[in-house]
Each structure stands twice: as C-alpha cells, then as structure tokens.
Design a protein around this motif. Sequence first.
Motif, PDB file in Angstrom:
ATOM      1  N   GLN A  72       0.832  -1.209   0.000  1.00  0.00           N
ATOM      2  CA  GLN A  72       0.000   0.000   0.000  1.00  0.00           C
ATOM      3  C   GLN A  72       0.863   1.255   0.000  1.00  0.00           C
ATOM      4  N   LYS A  73       1.915   1.260   0.803  1.00  0.00           N
ATOM      5  CA  LYS A  73       2.785   2.427   0.875  1.00  0.00           C
ATOM      6  C   LYS A  73       3.479   2.660  -0.460  1.00  0.00           C
ATOM      7  N   ALA A  74       4.019   1.592  -1.059  1.00  0.00           N
ATOM      8  CA  ALA A  74       4.723   1.743  -2.334  1.00  0.00           C
ATOM      9  C   ALA A  74       3.764   2.148  -3.457  1.00  0.00           C
ATOM     10  N   TYR A  75       2.569   1.563  -3.474  1.00  0.00           N
ATOM     11  CA  TYR A  75       1.601   1.821  -4.554  1.00  0.00           C
ATOM     12  C   TYR A  75       1.125   3.277  -4.507  1.00  0.00           C
ATOM     13  N   ARG A  76       0.792   3.758  -3.326  1.00  0.00           N
ATOM     14  CA  ARG A  76       0.284   5.125  -3.216  1.00  0.00           C
ATOM     15  C   ARG A  76       1.397   6.162  -3.409  1.00  0.00           C
ATOM     16  N   THR A  77       2.585   5.848  -2.982  1.00  0.00           N
ATOM     17  CA  THR A  77       3.696   6.773  -3.200  1.00  0.00           C
ATOM     18  C   THR A  77       3.983   6.931  -4.690  1.00  0.00           C
ATOM     19  N   THR A  78       3.987   5.802  -5.408  1.00  0.00           N
ATOM     20  CA  THR A  78       4.219   5.858  -6.852  1.00  0.00           C
ATOM     21  C   THR A  78       3.089   6.591  -7.553  1.00  0.00           C
ATOM     22  N   ALA A  79       1.859   6.412  -7.079  1.00  0.00           N
ATOM     23  CA  ALA A  79       0.722   7.137  -7.660  1.00  0.00           C
ATOM     24  C   ALA A  79       0.886   8.637  -7.463  1.00  0.00           C
ATOM     25  N   ALA A  80       1.342   9.028  -6.274  1.00  0.00           N
ATOM     26  CA  ALA A  80       1.531  10.456  -5.998  1.00  0.00           C
ATOM     27  C   ALA A  80       2.621  11.052  -6.889  1.00  0.00           C
ATOM     28  N   ILE A  81       3.602  10.245  -7.259  1.00  0.00           N
ATOM     29  CA  ILE A  81       4.644  10.720  -8.177  1.00  0.00           C
ATOM     30  C   ILE A  81       4.104  10.782  -9.603  1.00  0.00           C
ATOM     31  N   ALA A  82       3.254   9.821  -9.961  1.00  0.00           N
ATOM     32  CA  ALA A  82       2.788   9.709 -11.351  1.00  0.00           C
ATOM     33  C   ALA A  82       1.824  10.815 -11.741  1.00  0.00           C
ATOM     34  N   VAL A  83       0.978  11.255 -10.817  1.00  0.00           N
ATOM     35  CA  VAL A  83      -0.041  12.257 -11.165  1.00  0.00           C
ATOM     36  C   VAL A  83       0.571  13.560 -11.674  1.00  0.00           C
ATOM     37  N   PRO A  84       1.549  14.156 -10.990  1.00  0.00           N
ATOM     38  CA  PRO A  84       2.143  15.381 -11.544  1.00  0.00           C
ATOM     39  C   PRO A  84       2.824  15.160 -12.889  1.00  0.00           C
ATOM     40  N   LEU A  85       3.272  13.933 -13.145  1.00  0.00           N
ATOM     41  CA  LEU A  85       3.924  13.665 -14.421  1.00  0.00           C
ATOM     42  C   LEU A  85       2.970  13.848 -15.590  1.00  0.00           C
ATOM     43  N   VAL A  86       1.688  13.527 -15.386  1.00  0.00           N
ATOM     44  CA  VAL A  86       0.711  13.699 -16.462  1.00  0.00           C
ATOM     45  C   VAL A  86       0.684  15.151 -16.915  1.00  0.00           C
ATOM     46  N   VAL A  87       0.680  16.046 -15.927  1.00  0.00           N
ATOM     47  CA  VAL A  87       0.650  17.479 -16.233  1.00  0.00           C
ATOM     48  C   VAL A  87       1.988  17.937 -16.791  1.00  0.00           C
ATOM     49  N   SER A  88       3.074  17.528 -16.145  1.00  0.00           N
ATOM     50  CA  SER A  88       4.389  18.040 -16.535  1.00  0.00           C
ATOM     51  C   SER A  88       4.817  17.539 -17.902  1.00  0.00           C
ATOM     52  N   VAL A  89       4.547  16.276 -18.213  1.00  0.00           N
ATOM     53  CA  VAL A  89       5.015  15.710 -19.488  1.00  0.00           C
ATOM     54  C   VAL A  89       4.337  16.390 -20.661  1.00  0.00           C
ATOM     55  N   HIS A  90       3.010  16.508 -20.626  1.00  0.00           N
ATOM     56  CA  HIS A  90       2.358  17.110 -21.791  1.00  0.00           C
ATOM     57  C   HIS A  90       2.487  18.630 -21.782  1.00  0.00           C
ATOM     58  N   SER A  91       2.727  19.227 -20.614  1.00  0.00           N
ATOM     59  CA  SER A  91       3.073  20.644 -20.603  1.00  0.00           C
ATOM     60  C   SER A  91       4.412  20.852 -21.295  1.00  0.00           C
ATOM     61  N   GLU A  92       5.353  19.946 -21.037  1.00  0.00           N
ATOM     62  CA  GLU A  92       6.647  20.017 -21.722  1.00  0.00           C
ATOM     63  C   GLU A  92       6.472  19.876 -23.223  1.00  0.00           C
ATOM     64  N   VAL A  93       5.603  18.952 -23.632  1.00  0.00           N
ATOM     65  CA  VAL A  93       5.357  18.771 -25.069  1.00  0.00           C
ATOM     66  C   VAL A  93       4.799  20.057 -25.674  1.00  0.00           C
ATOM     67  N   SER A  94       3.890  20.702 -24.967  1.00  0.00           N
ATOM     68  CA  SER A  94       3.315  21.945 -25.495  1.00  0.00           C
ATOM     69  C   SER A  94       4.370  23.038 -25.589  1.00  0.00           C
ATOM     70  N   LEU A  95       5.337  23.033 -24.670  1.00  0.00           N
ATOM     71  CA  LEU A  95       6.378  24.049 -24.692  1.00  0.00           C
ATOM     72  C   LEU A  95       7.354  23.859 -25.848  1.00  0.00           C
ATOM     73  N   LEU A  96       7.381  22.650 -26.432  1.00  0.00           N
ATOM     74  CA  LEU A  96       8.141  22.475 -27.670  1.00  0.00           C
ATOM     75  C   LEU A  96       7.660  23.470 -28.722  1.00  0.00           C
ATOM     76  N   PHE A  97       6.357  23.741 -28.691  1.00  0.00           N
ATOM     77  CA  PHE A  97       5.754  24.669 -29.639  1.00  0.00           C
ATOM     78  C   PHE A  97       5.766  26.101 -29.089  1.00  0.00           C
ATOM     79  N   ALA A  98       5.256  26.256 -27.863  1.00  0.00           N
ATOM     80  CA  ALA A  98       5.009  27.601 -27.332  1.00  0.00           C
ATOM     81  C   ALA A  98       6.284  28.391 -27.085  1.00  0.00           C
ATOM     82  N   SER A  99       7.424  27.710 -26.902  1.00  0.00           N
ATOM     83  CA  SER A  99       8.663  28.441 -26.644  1.00  0.00           C
ATOM     84  C   SER A  99       9.212  29.094 -27.903  1.00  0.00           C
ATOM     85  N   GLY A 100       8.687  28.744 -29.077  1.00  0.00           N
ATOM     86  CA  GLY A 100       9.104  29.372 -30.320  1.00  0.00           C
ATOM     87  C   GLY A 100       8.273  30.602 -30.640  1.00  0.00           C
TER      88      GLY A 100
END
Length: 452
Positions: A216-244
Amino acid sequence: MASTSPPILPLDQSLHDVSVEIGRVPLRFPARVPWLIAFLFSLGLLLLFVVSVTWLLTWGVGVWGLNIPVNWAFAIHLYVWWLGLGHAGTLISAMLLLMGQDWRNSLNRFAEAMTLCAVVCAGIYPIIHLGRPWFFYWMFPYPATMGVWPQFRSPLEWDIWAVLTYLAVSLLFWYIGLIPDLATVRDRARKRGWQVFFGIFALGWRGSAHHWARWQKAYRTTAAIAVPLVVSVHSEVSLLFASGQIPGWHSTIFPPYFVLGAAFSGFAMVAMIALVVRHFFGLKEIVTDRHMDVLAKVLLASGLMTAYGYVFEVFDAFYSGDGREIATTYDRFFGLYAWSYWGAILFNFVPLQGLWFRKVRRSPVLLFMIGTSVVIGMWLERYMILVTSLYKDFLVSSFGEYHTTFWDWGTYLGTIGLFFVPFLLFIRYIPSISIFEDKEVLAREKREAGRG
C-alpha cells in the motif's frame, strides 16, 4: 444502514466468482480466434514498421514529406498524438486511486498497459526523427572525453527526459499494482509452467499483513509521483511549440490546452479498449454498464474542457492584435488545410454531444463509435497545429505545401502494430483487470448492502 448509491459491481456474485472470471482469461483464454486474427494483423503492421524504419535509416528523413518550411510534420505530430493517448491510463489509475474512486478498479490495469505501449510508440519518433538516430545516446549527460554536454535548452533534450521519466514511473506503477494478482493467478494455475512464470514475477507474495502494508505504501507513493507527471510531461510537449515564435504556437494557453486534449483522447481510447475487452472476454459482470456510464461522463467533461481551449485559442489570437496570429487563425478557418481544423471540430465535438443522454452512454456500439471519432479528431488537431503554423513561413517566397509520402504512412501504421503487439500479449498472458481491487470493492458493497 444500507448504501443508497447503486453498486459498482453486481452483488449477486461472490468473491470467488470475481477471481474465476478474471483469472480464466490468461489461464483458459476465451477468445482465441479473434485474438489470433488481431495479433497476426498487428504483426503485419509491426513488420511494416521495421521495413519503414530500415528504409528511413538507409536513405534519411528525406523519404518523408518533410521540407522547408514544414520541417516538423508526421514525426512530431504522431509523437504528441501517441503520448496523449497514453495519459488516461495514469489519470485513471493514479489520480483516481488517490481520490478513492472505486470505479477505476475494473479499468485501471489495461489502461496502464495502454499507457506503456503508447509511450513506447511516442518515444520512438524523436529518435528516428534524428538525422543520425544511432547517436541518440548523445542526449544523455555522460563524462565524454571531448567534454561535450547536451544542450539542455533544446526541446529535443526535453523530449528525452520527459518520455523516459514518464515511462519509468508508469512501468513501476503498473508492475507494483500487478503483484498481488500475479500471486492469485499463480495459486490458481494447474500447469507447472504457469506456476513458475507467475511465481517468478509475483516476487514471493503471500498476502501477509506485512506484505499488504508495504505494498500500500509503495503503490500510493508511486501514484503520488505519477499524477504530476501527467501534467508536466504534456506541458513540456506543449512548450516544444510555445517556446518558439511561430504564429499559432506562441501562446501561454498551450500547456493546459495540451494536457486536457491528451486526457480527452486518452479517455476515448480507454473506452474503446474497455468495450472490446468486455465483449470478447465475457466480462460484463466486471466491466459493467455503470463503468461505461461513468467513463462516458468523464469523456464528455474532458471534451468540454478541450472545447474551451479551442474557443480561447481563437480568442487569444484576436485579442493579441498580432497580424500574423490573426492571419494564421483565418488560414486555419479558410485556408489550404482548413479541412484539418474543421475535421477536428466535427470529429471531436459533434458526436460527443450524444453523451449527454444515458442511453447513448450505456450503448456499447455508440460509445465505441464516439471514442473512435474522438481519436480521429485529436489526430486531425495535432496535424492542424503543426502544418497550418509552418507551411506559410515569415517570407512569402518561403511558403510551401506539405504532402505525406508512403513512408510517412508506413511508419505511422507500423507504430499501430508496435502498440498492439505487446498490448495483445499483455491481455493474453497477464490478468488485464485487477482481481484483488474488484474483490475489495465487492466485499465492501456487500457489507454496506447487508449481504456480507
């Protein structure tokens, strides 16, 4: 007091029935012929991928339709599209786990597998898009004798770290959640080969209180790490475009716009896969009409938020007063590639409105068709964002059209095979739905209803 909310799973089945229904899929596969047909077709597409990439590495990226000014096309377009399809797996599994939403339990396992396969398909594109892809390891900071380090301001460098981090965390989260079910199938297996196979990957799981506490501890800790990645990864993808400075890209709305669009396409893909798995494996008591109803509501909500992004993307262009931004917007409406813009509007949002009605949400055929429409619509949207902003360069003399080649399509169709071959192997040999989490939900609902 009995619960007034409708149960997630039918209460007329026992905990043993849940184990049998889900465990029989890998042990006594119930859909051999359809699976074999799909697998052979996917192998054919995977062979096309191998041929296309071999041709690409032999002759260079000139075999694609890339040109000046459209030097970003199918490769980056499909990188964004595939990465978006994988986002719903993490959202359904990690975010809903932390929120305590039990309806996720019949969907999360194959949604996580879908994420892994889609991220692999996405990650292959930045590599083969390189002029010399065999030197992709130059993207990593290692102590080279020449003292040359990666350019961390390069969007290509952002790709490498975003995709690898997302893939690693998603793989870890998927595997941790799978361990108790691997042990369940190990204990139910009758053939020695299956016992050894599942026993190795179950890591000696015996279901003790100590095991469950650590899990339970390992599963929930990994989930807490994974959720921000959803936002950060595709935000990074969008910045491939928006930074130009390219008109149509240079906008602060891109990060949330891309994240919502990714979730939208990902939920559509999850709905399609859930309906196919439910139909061919006879799991209507596990993946119920209520699951489909809730998933359709989430799809509708994410679609409406994506539509909000469409509206404000146009608003921002006109509000900015920038002549080139306004011209690019007009070109998307009425220009050479207007079909991609209006196609995205049509496929993404017109069939979606049917999900306001309960009968449509609970109709497997209609929900599958709406999900397919959304996946096509998001494909058109990614194409539109790329090509309509690039084909009219800053100088009129540099305007140029973009046309795909056979090898563009061959590589794309090949990645569909790259997606489905491992995914089909997953649903064939590994429990594609969480056994222990569904049993936990059923036991609690029986107690609340006074039946347990």
